[in-house]
Motif scaffolding. Sequence first.
Motif, mmCIF file in Angstrom:
data_model
loop_
_atom_site.group_PDB
_atom_site.id
_atom_site.type_symbol
_atom_site.label_atom_id
_atom_site.label_comp_id
_atom_site.label_asym_id
_atom_site.label_seq_id
_atom_site.Cartn_x
_atom_site.Cartn_y
_atom_site.Cartn_z
ATOM 1 N N ASP A 202 0.818 -1.211 0.000
ATOM 2 C CA ASP A 202 0.000 0.000 0.000
ATOM 3 C C ASP A 202 0.854 1.265 0.000
ATOM 4 N N ARG A 203 1.944 1.234 0.739
ATOM 5 C CA ARG A 203 2.747 2.455 0.874
ATOM 6 C C ARG A 203 3.395 2.865 -0.441
ATOM 7 N N VAL A 204 3.590 1.908 -1.352
ATOM 8 C CA VAL A 204 4.151 2.248 -2.663
ATOM 9 C C VAL A 204 3.165 3.117 -3.436
ATOM 10 N N VAL A 205 1.861 2.819 -3.306
ATOM 11 C CA VAL A 205 0.837 3.635 -3.953
ATOM 12 C C VAL A 205 0.633 4.929 -3.181
ATOM 13 N N ARG A 206 0.591 4.820 -1.869
ATOM 14 C CA ARG A 206 0.286 5.979 -1.030
ATOM 15 C C ARG A 206 1.356 7.070 -1.143
ATOM 16 N N ARG A 207 2.600 6.681 -1.378
ATOM 17 C CA ARG A 207 3.665 7.676 -1.410
ATOM 18 C C ARG A 207 3.587 8.595 -2.621
ATOM 19 N N GLU A 208 2.766 8.231 -3.625
ATOM 20 C CA GLU A 208 2.600 9.109 -4.777
ATOM 21 C C GLU A 208 1.617 10.238 -4.496
ATOM 22 N N PHE A 209 0.956 10.195 -3.347
ATOM 23 C CA PHE A 209 0.051 11.268 -2.950
ATOM 24 C C PHE A 209 0.820 12.318 -2.155
ATOM 25 N N ARG A 210 0.628 13.577 -2.510
ATOM 26 C CA ARG A 210 1.163 14.671 -1.695
ATOM 27 C C ARG A 210 0.193 15.032 -0.580
ATOM 28 N N THR A 211 -0.981 14.379 -0.628
ATOM 29 C CA THR A 211 -2.037 14.608 0.356
ATOM 30 C C THR A 211 -2.132 13.402 1.282
ATOM 31 N N VAL A 212 -2.310 13.646 2.563
ATOM 32 C CA VAL A 212 -2.517 12.570 3.530
ATOM 33 C C VAL A 212 -3.839 12.804 4.239
ATOM 34 N N GLU A 213 -4.285 11.788 5.001
ATOM 35 C CA GLU A 213 -5.534 11.902 5.741
ATOM 36 C C GLU A 213 -5.505 13.125 6.664
#
Length: 744
Positions: free
Chosen positions: A346-357
């Motif tokens: 999941d973190r491989v996909v999540r790291r492409e977001f500049r936005t977090v929860e």
Amino acid sequence: MPQVAQAQQYSFSSVKVVGNERIEPATILTYARIARNQPVSSADLNAAYQRISGSGLFENVSLTPQGRTLLIQVQEYPTISVINFEGNKRIKDEQLATMVKSKSNRVYKPSEVEADAQRIVQAYAQDGRMAARVTPKVIRRADNRVDVAFEVKEGKITSVERVTFTGNRAYSDRRLRQVLETKQAGIFRTFVKNDTFNANRVPVDQQKLLDFYRARGYKNAQVTGVSSQMTRERDAFYMTFNVIEGQKYHFNAVNTVSEIPGLDVAQYDKLTKIGAGQTYSPRAIELAVTRMEQQAIRDGQQFVRVDPRITEDPRTQAVNVTFALVRGPRVFVQRIDIEGNTSTLDRVVRREFRTVEGDAYNPREIKNAADRIRATGYFKNVDVSTKQGSSPDQVVVDVNVEEQPTGSLGFGASYSASDGIGLNASLQENNFLGRGQFLGLSLGTTSDNNSSSLRFVEPRFLGRNVKFSFGAYYTTSSDASNTYYDTKRMSISPAFEFPVSERGRLEVRYKVGQDELKNVNTTDSSQILIDEEKNLGKQVYSGLGYTYTFDTSIDQIDPRYNMKFSVSQDFWGLGGDITGGITSAKIQGERKIMNEEVTLRASLEGGAVHASGGTTILQRYSGSQVRGFESYGIGPRDLGAKNKDALGGNYYWVGKVEAQFPIGLPEEYGITGGVFWDVGSVWGLDNTAGTDPVDDSMHVRSAVGVSIFWNSGIGPLRLNFSRAIKKEDYDNTQNFDLTLSTQF
């Protein structure tokens, strides 16, 4: 049909169900909905029949009034014993079994079996076999059981025989075909999958055409339709894309306004970086908006949105843009859900977001994140959407991905007059262990050289926009062309790379290695014997270095132009036997002209090396950068030695110009031509204290040549035919070389 008596009204005191084996009578009565001792019309009986028959559980149904009793006779569908596939070769039984919904030990349903046959046909169509036919056959067995067999006639691959365009004036059919994923069938149609017809690829090609035109200023370009006509033999398609190009626009007035009190418009206005007269590009607007919104976040301004307001003047073909800074709705990202990734973390996909929860929701940033996920190359499909969260001011971001293979095994070959035939193999994984890391191993050999290398890359070190890499290589040579000694070289180098601007990146590294010069023939150059003595068998070097790279392709706006500049320095002396360093720089550019039919490339590079006590031949430049000459074919040379040994030089520069263009062959063959001109020199030694005369002057060499580029079915191939037009008498020229690489 129900058997209806002449009387139009019935009243049944009992309902009798016969013929059922697996289905409970109560279930059948639930479908019938016939109430006891209540008036029942013929229409009611017909409706009951339709409900029972429509349940899909029974092969035959009849309703028969027998006085005060209603007799419901049913014949259940049989149970499937075995499902077989016959005639299939291209798609294996295991794959087909996952496609069909009919399963062993389940009730046989004719409609479901027919739908399964269509699913198999569709699978073959996606594989390019539009003529495939699937016939389901049912074999009756005892105990109300059946076997189901799907007879498959796979047919031949349905290729795309021809792709044409209507309405295009600015760009030729040849150029537009290069944009599409769909390719015409060529001589390697057996190996190339993109020349098979795939209906799912058509909308992708339409969007690629639109993006192509709009990136080049054709703001109102349209693709009004695609005609796909199958040949009578059903083995090929003729495709025609209907294009409306429209006018080519350029930017005129570009300004920035603010509807938010307190914002300094001036600092945002300078971030547009769009000049009057510049060719219109949606990419330029998108980048300007991203810069402004990121600046707002850095300024602590939340929920700032940039609204590009575009007006156009068809008379002057000008576009005016006003970037309006507005306050967006107060909406936050509640969570980001990721689905479909079975091996990728999941973190491989999540790291492409500049936005977090918990961050402010920015639709444009979510779109950019989706583009970055696609750009990783780990996934075949990426779908990013949003939905309302637990409250109106919360959104949930849904990410659905479909993974694709990311590993490759490569084999290659090369040929040159100096080194002969060379073979190489490589193994690489771009998503190592699902962590988004790169791991590559390569091996190569020629008649005189052997090499091996290992490279590991972590693109997001500790979750930050920092790339960590580790490289190691080992090479040996024995009596290579124009040299008469053996070498052994090895090194390891960890490095970190990070952005320093929109287009600039900086790599810092540590490198430690060992060079060994051995088996020098005593009849060779006295200068090389000096190098061997200086080398003392082995030399260890250790030091720090950096490389700065400026690359316009990182945020390329105009796809017709590209430029890259790099400068590199390594400093030795952090332990080891050598102190000194090496510096090199290179600038290269590319431009497409003549409606992008012709590509021009030019580059200029140079370097210098210095070591305390003088350099050895292993640290100097070999002159291999100049086409038309062999490795160590130019540069300082010991003229008095028996073999006129090449010595390498401390300095070099090379300029290159080349053009690539079509040569009239059908583009599906993937063959284009080119011409090139190289000019440069290798020169300079620390000293010439040997007993033989040495020429280390900066003599300019030059060569011209023609090239044949072939995107063959087994990989990209280039053949160079060259001729030296300026050289020294002792230089070693090379009139032909070939490179070939392929991946399976």
